[in-house]
Design a protein around this motif. Structure first.
Motif, PDB file in Angstrom:
ATOM      1  N   LEU A 113       0.805  -1.213   0.000  1.00 33.07           N
ATOM      2  CA  LEU A 113       0.000   0.000   0.000  1.00 33.07           C
ATOM      3  C   LEU A 113       0.845   1.274   0.000  1.00 33.07           C
ATOM      4  O   LEU A 113       0.458   2.287  -0.562  1.00 33.07           O
ATOM      5  N   GLY A 114       1.999   1.210   0.667  1.00 31.16           N
ATOM      6  CA  GLY A 114       2.823   2.397   0.812  1.00 31.16           C
ATOM      7  C   GLY A 114       2.635   3.055   2.163  1.00 31.16           C
ATOM      8  O   GLY A 114       1.608   2.865   2.836  1.00 31.16           O
ATOM      9  N   LYS A 115       3.599   3.836   2.584  1.00 32.25           N
ATOM     10  CA  LYS A 115       3.612   4.389   3.934  1.00 32.25           C
ATOM     11  C   LYS A 115       2.507   5.398   4.203  1.00 32.25           C
ATOM     12  O   LYS A 115       2.127   5.606   5.357  1.00 32.25           O
ATOM     13  N   GLU A 116       1.984   6.040   3.146  1.00 35.30           N
ATOM     14  CA  GLU A 116       1.002   7.098   3.366  1.00 35.30           C
ATOM     15  C   GLU A 116      -0.411   6.695   2.937  1.00 35.30           C
ATOM     16  O   GLU A 116      -1.289   7.549   2.841  1.00 35.30           O
ATOM     17  N   HIS A 117      -0.631   5.411   2.700  1.00 34.37           N
ATOM     18  CA  HIS A 117      -1.985   4.956   2.402  1.00 34.37           C
ATOM     19  C   HIS A 117      -2.830   5.065   3.670  1.00 34.37           C
ATOM     20  O   HIS A 117      -2.330   4.824   4.780  1.00 34.37           O
ATOM     21  N   PRO A 118      -4.115   5.420   3.555  1.00 30.91           N
ATOM     22  CA  PRO A 118      -4.961   5.554   4.755  1.00 30.91           C
ATOM     23  C   PRO A 118      -4.983   4.313   5.638  1.00 30.91           C
ATOM     24  O   PRO A 118      -5.004   4.433   6.874  1.00 30.91           O
ATOM     25  N   TRP A 119      -4.972   3.117   5.051  1.00 28.62           N
ATOM     26  CA  TRP A 119      -4.986   1.901   5.869  1.00 28.62           C
ATOM     27  C   TRP A 119      -3.670   1.724   6.609  1.00 28.62           C
ATOM     28  O   TRP A 119      -3.658   1.286   7.762  1.00 28.62           O
ATOM     29  N   THR A 120      -2.553   2.072   5.967  1.00 29.05           N
ATOM     30  CA  THR A 120      -1.250   2.005   6.637  1.00 29.05           C
ATOM     31  C   THR A 120      -1.210   2.984   7.803  1.00 29.05           C
ATOM     32  O   THR A 120      -0.712   2.665   8.888  1.00 29.05           O
ATOM     33  N   LEU A 121      -1.758   4.170   7.588  1.00 26.99           N
ATOM     34  CA  LEU A 121      -1.788   5.177   8.645  1.00 26.99           C
ATOM     35  C   LEU A 121      -2.695   4.752   9.798  1.00 26.99           C
ATOM     36  O   LEU A 121      -2.375   4.988  10.965  1.00 26.99           O
ATOM     37  N   ARG A 122      -3.807   4.101   9.486  1.00 33.17           N
ATOM     38  CA  ARG A 122      -4.677   3.605  10.556  1.00 33.17           C
ATOM     39  C   ARG A 122      -3.942   2.560  11.386  1.00 33.17           C
ATOM     40  O   ARG A 122      -4.025   2.563  12.614  1.00 33.17           O
TER      41      ARG A 122
END
Length: 197
Positions: free
Chosen positions: A135-144
């Motif tokens: 997803l990458g570090k700044e994807h919303p799911w990664t941030l959640r």
């Protein structure tokens, strides 16, 4: 209601709309309404598509998240674990959704006080989601997941590391998603709770 009258309660479009409405209620922090709609959607998906259908599995995991948010983490963790176990047994299941399930389970484990298990699961999930080929570090799911991990770290005795991760996550969510979105508000609440504590 109009869609339900035109298409019928068991039409795929009607069930999808029911699940979408539950997500809207969740983002408004109306957890009882979200949970009621998710239960309805889960029963219909199970009836129409079967217990192993992807939308059935996703709805079961969402219902577990809502139960946890509503203060019933034991029930929530059981539902999420059931969905995760089923998803991991299917080679074709979408990896991003498996990551979402793992993050939700980590949150439930934190709420249950199983902090060490939560940190281990959330670290693995966060690393996997943040990789360039995922997803990458700044994807919303990664941030959640990062916000869940920050709270779990703090609960597990690593307050400084947890606070730093929450601060970093909040700044990124505010920049990318806006200050008033659900996930940003939840991260801000977790950070405020930690700061006040």
């Amino acid at each position: 209601a109009r869609r339900k009258r035109v298409q019928g309660a068991t039409h795929a479009g009607t069930i999808n709309t029911t699940m979408s409405l539950s997500i809207i209620h969740m983002k408004l922090e109306q957890f009882e309404e979200a949970e009621a709609l998710a239960r309805q959607a889960l029963a219909l998906y199970t009836q129409v598509k079967g217990p192993e259908y992807i939308d059935t599995t996703v709805t079961r995991a969402n219902l577990g998240l809502y139960a946890t948010l509503a203060g019933r983490p034991e029930e929530g963790e059981a539902l999420i674990h059931e969905a995760l176990t089923l998803a991991e047994s299917q080679p074709s299941f979408v990896p991003q959704l498996i990551g979402f399930f793992r993050a939700s389970r980590g949150f439930a484990l934190t709420e249950l006080g199983r902090h060490g298990e939560a940190v281990a699961l959330l670290r693995r999930t966060h690393t996997a989601q943040g990789s360039a080929d995922a997803l990458g570090k700044e994807h919303p799911w990664t941030l959640r997941t990062a916000a869940f991990l920050g709270a779990a770290l703090a609960a597990n005795g690593a307050a400084d590391e947890g606070r730093a991760l929450l601060e970093q996550t909040l700044a990124t969510q505010t920049r990318l998603l806006g200050a008033e979105t659900y996930d940003t508000r939840q991260t801000a609440k977790r950070l405020a709770y930690l700061t006040q504590g």
